[in-house]
Enzyme design. Structure first.
Site, PDB file in Angstrom:
ATOM      1  N   ARG A 201       0.827  -1.209   0.000  1.00 25.47           N
ATOM      2  CA  ARG A 201       0.000   0.000   0.000  1.00 25.47           C
ATOM      3  C   ARG A 201       0.859   1.255   0.000  1.00 25.47           C
ATOM      4  NH1 ARG A 201      -2.607   0.625   5.888  1.00 25.47           N
ATOM      5  NH2 ARG A 201      -1.025  -0.461   7.049  1.00 25.47           N
TER       6      ARG A 201
ATOM      7  N   ASP B 162      -6.253  -4.404   0.774  1.00 26.62           N
ATOM      8  CA  ASP B 162      -6.858  -3.469  -0.182  1.00 26.62           C
ATOM      9  C   ASP B 162      -5.972  -2.311  -0.635  1.00 26.62           C
ATOM     10  OD1 ASP B 162      -6.773  -1.962   2.112  1.00 26.62           O
ATOM     11  OD2 ASP B 162      -8.938  -1.938   2.450  1.00 26.62           O
ATOM     12  N   GLY B 163      -4.817  -2.146   0.021  1.00 22.72           N
ATOM     13  CA  GLY B 163      -3.927  -1.056  -0.396  1.00 22.72           C
ATOM     14  C   GLY B 163      -4.263   0.296   0.205  1.00 22.72           C
TER      15      GLY B 163
ATOM     16  N   ARG C 140      14.908  -1.511   1.875  1.00 20.83           N
ATOM     17  CA  ARG C 140      14.791  -2.304   3.108  1.00 20.83           C
ATOM     18  C   ARG C 140      15.704  -3.524   3.048  1.00 20.83           C
ATOM     19  NH1 ARG C 140       9.065  -1.234   4.526  1.00 20.83           N
ATOM     20  NH2 ARG C 140       8.475   0.542   3.251  1.00 20.83           N
TER      21      ARG C 140
ATOM     22  N   ASP D  32      11.438  -6.684   6.676  1.00 14.97           N
ATOM     23  CA  ASP D  32      10.912  -5.805   5.616  1.00 14.97           C
ATOM     24  C   ASP D  32      10.658  -4.399   6.162  1.00 14.97           C
ATOM     25  OD1 ASP D  32       8.944  -7.546   6.961  1.00 14.97           O
ATOM     26  OD2 ASP D  32       7.473  -6.237   6.019  1.00 14.97           O
ATOM     27  N   ASN D  33      10.726  -4.238   7.475  1.00 12.38           N
ATOM     28  CA  ASN D  33      10.530  -2.920   8.071  1.00 12.38           C
ATOM     29  C   ASN D  33      11.837  -2.320   8.569  1.00 12.38           C
ATOM     30  OD1 ASN D  33       7.793  -3.035   7.559  1.00 12.38           O
ATOM     31  ND2 ASN D  33       7.268  -3.846   9.580  1.00 12.38           N
TER      32      ASN D  33
ATOM     33  N   ASP E  50       8.038   2.556   8.635  1.00 11.31           N
ATOM     34  CA  ASP E  50       6.790   1.799   8.783  1.00 11.31           C
ATOM     35  C   ASP E  50       6.230   1.873  10.204  1.00 11.31           C
ATOM     36  OD1 ASP E  50       6.899   1.221   6.152  1.00 11.31           O
ATOM     37  OD2 ASP E  50       6.757  -0.942   6.349  1.00 11.31           O
TER      38      ASP E  50
HETATM   39  P1  AMP Z   1       3.776  -4.111   7.725  1.00 13.81           P
HETATM   40  O1  AMP Z   1       4.479  -5.134   8.540  1.00 13.81           O
HETATM   41  O2  AMP Z   1       2.554  -3.535   8.352  1.00 13.81           O
HETATM   42  O3  AMP Z   1       4.710  -3.020   7.295  1.00 13.81           O
HETATM   43  O4  AMP Z   1       3.213  -4.808   6.383  1.00 13.81           O
HETATM   44  C1  AMP Z   1       3.625  -6.059   5.891  1.00 13.81           C
HETATM   45  C2  AMP Z   1       3.220  -6.227   4.451  1.00 13.81           C
HETATM   46  O5  AMP Z   1       1.795  -6.129   4.300  1.00 13.81           O
HETATM   47  C3  AMP Z   1       3.806  -5.190   3.497  1.00 13.81           C
HETATM   48  O6  AMP Z   1       4.061  -5.850   2.279  1.00 13.81           O
HETATM   49  C4  AMP Z   1       2.667  -4.205   3.353  1.00 13.81           C
HETATM   50  O7  AMP Z   1       2.758  -3.477   2.171  1.00 13.81           O
HETATM   51  C5  AMP Z   1       1.452  -5.110   3.372  1.00 13.81           C
HETATM   52  N1  AMP Z   1       0.223  -4.420   3.817  1.00 13.81           N
HETATM   53  C6  AMP Z   1      -0.074  -3.991   5.067  1.00 13.81           C
HETATM   54  N2  AMP Z   1      -1.293  -3.407   5.096  1.00 13.81           N
HETATM   55  C7  AMP Z   1      -1.778  -3.456   3.825  1.00 13.81           C
HETATM   56  C8  AMP Z   1      -2.983  -3.012   3.198  1.00 13.81           C
HETATM   57  N3  AMP Z   1      -3.954  -2.401   3.861  1.00 13.81           N
HETATM   58  N4  AMP Z   1      -3.107  -3.245   1.876  1.00 13.81           N
HETATM   59  C9  AMP Z   1      -2.147  -3.861   1.170  1.00 13.81           C
HETATM   60  N5  AMP Z   1      -1.008  -4.307   1.700  1.00 13.81           N
HETATM   61  C10 AMP Z   1      -0.804  -4.103   3.008  1.00 13.81           C
HETATM   62 MG    MG Z   2       6.117  -2.757   6.242  1.00 17.10          MG
END
Ligand code: AMP
Ligand code: MG
Length: 548
Positions: A122, A154-155, A219, A293-294, A303
């Site tokens: 997203r 949903d992005g 990252r 990834d963060n 993030d």
């Molecule tokens: P995060 O650990 O929250 O940074 O996210 C882990 C993964 O999930 C990353 O690839 C994000 O881009 C994806 N992600 C988190 N929330 C959403 C969302 N609402 N829509 C699409 N991808 C998401």
């Molecule tokens: Mg992330």
């Protein structure tokens, strides 16, 4: 062609001067291979680092908040920001000339397990703005619609989490903590459905988009993904690109394509990560989701999700309900997790640099660097000239215990400690009295607890008198590293409650206080107060889920 609902690249030529003057040079898409397909259809990609994708149109973009300082760095004036074209652009409805939007592909270890391809699910990078000083800033929208990496989601993003990211990134910047920045917070006029507590009660919430800004958003997981796919040539190409784009000074010591350059890059990532985590520990920040990834290779905090601020000093605390069982990302474990994450990055780089002892040596160095930095930081927090002798280290360790005897507000404790004078120890004064503000449950200060704290305070003041410098000098030094105002979890929640009713004034006032976190500001005592009891277990104030 772009996917359904995505914005056909609408280039806007009717722009305020500051936006019109932004000059883009998009090295990531120019220098690296991309996915030949477009649109947001979910897919795995090969031999590529990104997919081109346009943001989705927001029906009614409204600018809720923006960072004056960051806008200034980009050459934008108040009138540029107040022009409707600004909200349109940073909601994703308009593309400026030179923007070339894409989502990047990375993988990562989530909670210790390899999760495969993740990517910008997203986040959509708009382009790289050239800065007056020769540097560059990547502009990235978070919450502007799906990408090939959105997997089952949903992005989009909801206002509460977007406000938290906007507020905390700017607060961290003002605290002197390396971080990605946030230029703007725009509500979209569209609702987004989220099950906030993961308890089967999904509900619509206001949607929002944050424009994040950093030299790059690379990252650990970008390198890991290429290594996992055994795309070694591309991994080497990406290492060389990263050095060129983000670490050009390393080219003075080694040539592109060499093992020496990759090792130099890894060494610097280790150093920057150590510095970042030391800052987190200094100010009481808990990231909450330190998945690989963060982790930014630039050592920037990135993030902002279910992060939190330590209120009572508890090294085992995590704000993230998703991590409540294992507490992998608890406050006190952050340095160890950082090293574990660096080990995963080393494993990825090992596929092109088989020199295991060199990589292991650098990982070991991380520990040494971190420990040295931490001791310097503790000395600064206590206003001492570090001697690093055994007695000082013991003083630090004992303090860690003192702070845990009963619920002690870390922020207030250090600020009030700066007011104690060595002369008070000699007169046998009750040294705890001026510190009482820092205790959440003063009734838990039993006689035994008081004796222990008093003894530590006495030994601390004795140690202070060994250093040259008067009380004022010590106080100034301490107050320049121990903030008075931090974005306490409940303060952010109060600003969210107002913003959800369409009123950004509370957010503006909070951000304004956080612009000078080390300076006592008249009339702003409530922003420095310890967390009120009503907020102890309120959702959003102490516990957060990943739902955002
Ligand atoms: P995060 O650990 O929250 O940074 O996210 C882990 C993964 O999930 C990353 O690839 C994000 O881009 C994806 N992600 C988190 N929330 C959403 C969302 N609402 N829509 C699409 N991808 C998401
Ligand atoms: Mg992330």
């Amino acid at each position: 062609m772009v996917g359904l609902g995505h914005n056909p690249a609408m280039i806007d030529n009717n722009l305020p001067p500051g936006l019109a003057a932004l000059e883009f040079d998009n090295s990531f898409v120019r220098d690296l291979p991309g996915d030949p397909h477009s649109g947001s259809e979910r897919r795995q990609i090969r031999n590529a680092l990104y997919s081109r994708i346009n943001p989705v149109q927001a029906p009614r973009p409204q600018l809720l908040a923006w960072s004056k300082e960051l806008a200034g760095e980009l050459g934008l004036t108040d009138s540029d920001v107040e022009d409707p074209a600004f909200a349109q652009t940073f909601a994703g409805n308009r593309l400026l000339p030179g923007m070339d939007p894409y989502a990047s592909c990375y993988g990562g270890h989530q909670f210790g397990n390899w999760a495969g391809q993740l990517g910008d699910g997203r986040a959509i990078n708009l382009g790289e703005v050239m800065l007056a000083d020769g540097g560059r800033s990547t502009l990235q929208l978070k919450g502007a619609g799906p990408t090939p990496y959105s997997r089952t989601a949903d992005g989009f993003a909801v206002l509460r989490s977007s406000l938290r990211e906007f507020l905390c990134s700017e607060a961290m910047h003002h605290l002197g903590v390396p971080t990605t920045r946030a230029l703007s917070l725009v509500t979209t006029g569209e609702s987004v459905v989220r099950d906030m507590l993961y308890d089967g009660h999904p509900a619509p919430e206001p949607g929002a988009v944050v424009c994040r800004v950093a030299p790059s958003f690379t990252r650990f997981g970008h390198f890991q993904m290429l290594a996992a796919r055994q795309e070694n040539d591309l991994l080497q190409q990406f290492v060389d690109y990263t050095v060129r784009a983000d670490f050009p000074h390393l080219l003075k010591t080694a040539v592109p394509g060499s093992a020496a350059l990759t090792l130099a890059l890894f060494a610097e990532v280790c150093d920057r990560t150590a510095q970042m985590v030391v800052h987190w520990m200094r100010v009481g920040f808990v990231h909450g989701v330190m998945n690989t990834d963060n982790m930014s290779v630039l050592g920037l905090t990135i993030d902002y999700g279910p992060y939190g601020w330590l209120e009572d000093y508890d090294p085992d605390w995590t704000p993230n309900t998703t991590d409540a069982g294992g507490r992998r990302y608890r406050f006190g474990y952050q340095p160890a997790v950082a090293q574990w994450n660096l080990l995963q990055l080393a494993n990825a780089l090992h596929t092109i640099v088989p020199d295991v002892p060199a990589l292991e040596g650098l990982l070991k160095n991380f520990e040494i660097t971190y420990t040295q930095l931490w001791h310097q930081t503790m000395a600064a927090k206590l206003g001492l000239t570090l001697s690093a002798d055994e007695a000082d280290l013991e003083l630090f360790q004992k303090l860690d215990r003192i702070l845990q005897l009963t619920e002690t507000d870390m922020t207030l404790f250090y600020r009030q400690l700066a007011e104690l004078s060595p002369s008070q120890a000699e007169t046998g004064t009750d040294l705890l009295a001026p510190l009482l503000e820092a205790y959440y449950q003063p009734e838990m200060l039993t006689a035994e607890v008081r004796v222990e704290i008093q003894a530590w305070l006495e030994s601390y003041l004795k140690r202070c008198s060994r250093d040259a410098g008067d009380l004022n000098t010590r106080r100034t030094r301490m107050n320049s590293v121990n903030p008075l105002y931090v974005p306490r979890n409940y303060l952010a929640q109060l600003a969210i409650d107002k913003a959800e009713q369409g009123d950004p004034a509370a957010l503006e006032e909070l951000l304004d206080v956080l612009r000078r976190p080390y300076d006592q500001q008249p009339g702003k005592a409530s922003f420095a107060a310890r967390r009120p009891e009503w907020a102890r277990s309120k959702v959003g104030c102490s516990q957060l889920s990943c739902s955002s």
